[in-house]
Design a protein around this motif. Structure first.
Motif, PDB file in Angstrom:
ATOM      1  N   ILE A 170     -47.033 -33.723  78.559  1.00  0.00           N
ATOM      2  CA  ILE A 170     -47.800 -34.187  77.419  1.00  0.00           C
ATOM      3  C   ILE A 170     -46.921 -35.148  76.623  1.00  0.00           C
ATOM      4  O   ILE A 170     -45.761 -34.857  76.343  1.00  0.00           O
ATOM      5  CB  ILE A 170     -48.269 -33.007  76.536  1.00  0.00           C
ATOM      6  CG1 ILE A 170     -49.251 -32.114  77.321  1.00  0.00           C
ATOM      7  CG2 ILE A 170     -48.965 -33.500  75.294  1.00  0.00           C
ATOM      8  CD1 ILE A 170     -48.640 -30.967  77.975  1.00  0.00           C
ATOM      9  N   PHE A 171     -47.494 -36.308  76.256  1.00  0.00           N
ATOM     10  CA  PHE A 171     -46.773 -37.320  75.498  1.00  0.00           C
ATOM     11  C   PHE A 171     -47.435 -37.525  74.146  1.00  0.00           C
ATOM     12  O   PHE A 171     -48.660 -37.571  74.062  1.00  0.00           O
ATOM     13  CB  PHE A 171     -46.778 -38.661  76.243  1.00  0.00           C
ATOM     14  CG  PHE A 171     -46.110 -38.606  77.574  1.00  0.00           C
ATOM     15  CD1 PHE A 171     -44.743 -38.692  77.676  1.00  0.00           C
ATOM     16  CD2 PHE A 171     -46.855 -38.465  78.735  1.00  0.00           C
ATOM     17  CE1 PHE A 171     -44.114 -38.643  78.916  1.00  0.00           C
ATOM     18  CE2 PHE A 171     -46.247 -38.419  79.972  1.00  0.00           C
ATOM     19  CZ  PHE A 171     -44.868 -38.506  80.063  1.00  0.00           C
ATOM     20  N   GLY A 199     -51.564 -41.847  82.834  1.00  0.00           N
ATOM     21  CA  GLY A 199     -51.724 -41.257  81.515  1.00  0.00           C
ATOM     22  C   GLY A 199     -53.199 -41.225  81.175  1.00  0.00           C
ATOM     23  O   GLY A 199     -53.890 -42.233  81.295  1.00  0.00           O
ATOM     24  N   ILE A 200     -53.686 -40.055  80.759  1.00  0.00           N
ATOM     25  CA  ILE A 200     -55.115 -39.879  80.493  1.00  0.00           C
ATOM     26  C   ILE A 200     -55.314 -39.481  79.034  1.00  0.00           C
ATOM     27  O   ILE A 200     -54.680 -38.551  78.544  1.00  0.00           O
ATOM     28  CB  ILE A 200     -55.721 -38.800  81.408  1.00  0.00           C
ATOM     29  CG1 ILE A 200     -55.681 -39.268  82.860  1.00  0.00           C
ATOM     30  CG2 ILE A 200     -57.147 -38.457  80.986  1.00  0.00           C
ATOM     31  CD1 ILE A 200     -56.202 -38.261  83.851  1.00  0.00           C
ATOM     32  N   GLY A 201     -56.218 -40.201  78.370  1.00  0.00           N
ATOM     33  CA  GLY A 201     -56.640 -39.857  77.016  1.00  0.00           C
ATOM     34  C   GLY A 201     -58.092 -39.444  77.042  1.00  0.00           C
ATOM     35  O   GLY A 201     -58.929 -40.108  77.653  1.00  0.00           O
ATOM     36  N   GLY A 245     -52.161 -40.318  69.310  1.00  0.00           N
ATOM     37  CA  GLY A 245     -52.218 -38.866  69.451  1.00  0.00           C
ATOM     38  C   GLY A 245     -51.563 -38.434  70.734  1.00  0.00           C
ATOM     39  O   GLY A 245     -50.597 -39.042  71.186  1.00  0.00           O
ATOM     40  N   LEU A 246     -52.097 -37.387  71.340  1.00  0.00           N
ATOM     41  CA  LEU A 246     -51.523 -36.847  72.566  1.00  0.00           C
ATOM     42  C   LEU A 246     -52.191 -37.450  73.802  1.00  0.00           C
ATOM     43  O   LEU A 246     -53.403 -37.611  73.844  1.00  0.00           O
ATOM     44  CB  LEU A 246     -51.677 -35.327  72.598  1.00  0.00           C
ATOM     45  CG  LEU A 246     -50.906 -34.559  71.532  1.00  0.00           C
ATOM     46  CD1 LEU A 246     -51.214 -33.080  71.634  1.00  0.00           C
ATOM     47  CD2 LEU A 246     -49.421 -34.796  71.653  1.00  0.00           C
ATOM     48  N   ILE A 247     -51.358 -37.741  74.787  1.00  0.00           N
ATOM     49  CA  ILE A 247     -51.816 -38.264  76.076  1.00  0.00           C
ATOM     50  C   ILE A 247     -51.293 -37.330  77.161  1.00  0.00           C
ATOM     51  O   ILE A 247     -50.151 -36.870  77.099  1.00  0.00           O
ATOM     52  CB  ILE A 247     -51.273 -39.692  76.313  1.00  0.00           C
ATOM     53  CG1 ILE A 247     -51.771 -40.649  75.244  1.00  0.00           C
ATOM     54  CG2 ILE A 247     -51.618 -40.200  77.701  1.00  0.00           C
ATOM     55  CD1 ILE A 247     -53.255 -40.900  75.280  1.00  0.00           C
ATOM     56  N   ALA A 248     -52.123 -37.053  78.147  1.00  0.00           N
ATOM     57  CA  ALA A 248     -51.720 -36.188  79.258  1.00  0.00           C
ATOM     58  C   ALA A 248     -51.148 -37.037  80.379  1.00  0.00           C
ATOM     59  O   ALA A 248     -51.813 -37.925  80.900  1.00  0.00           O
ATOM     60  CB  ALA A 248     -52.918 -35.401  79.765  1.00  0.00           C
ATOM     61  N   GLY A 249     -49.899 -36.767  80.738  1.00  0.00           N
ATOM     62  CA  GLY A 249     -49.297 -37.402  81.904  1.00  0.00           C
ATOM     63  C   GLY A 249     -49.722 -36.610  83.124  1.00  0.00           C
ATOM     64  O   GLY A 249     -49.423 -35.429  83.243  1.00  0.00           O
TER      65      GLY A 249
END
Length: 116
Positions: free
Chosen positions: A29-30, A88-90, A36-40
């Motif tokens: 998680i970035f 990276g997914i938002g 905000g938060l982005i899922a790697g």
């Protein structure tokens, strides 16, 4: 008879069928300023497509359904990421990522109904 049958089939509403496009696993998680938060993630199967519908699964339980709004690969915006690549997914309105969450991407298709 065939013309009447075709005319009646045209009046039927199409069936909406869910078609699975791909799965991605959250690896890290970035936190991105102003976003905000982005899922790697690592795409495990199929592909991930921007602006598609998705489900977030945690231990085989659906915890969120929404829309994929941001898809990046090496700081570049991309339209899709294929099997075996990282991205990276938002997700719109969702920031409660945990490692090993599964993001299932799907699309809804209309299938023409037929008379028997």
């Amino acid at each position: 008879i065939n013309d009447t049958k075709l005319a009646l089939e045209g009046l039927l509403k199409p069936d909406i069928v869910e078609d699975s496009v791909g799965f991605a696993e959250v690896r890290q998680i970035f936190k991105i300023p102003k976003i905000g938060l982005i899922a790697g993630c690592m795409v495990k199967e199929g592909k991930v497509i921007r602006n598609s519908k998705l489900r977030v699964r945690r231990q085989n339980e659906v915890i969120y359904e929404g829309k994929l709004t941001s898809l990046k690969r090496f700081k570049d915006d991309v339209g899709e990421v294929n099997n075996g690549y990282e991205c990276g997914i938002g997700i719109e309105g969702f920031y409660d990522y945990l490692e090993n969450d599964i993001i299932e991407v799907y699309e809804l298709k209309e299938v023409k109904r037929k008379l028997q």
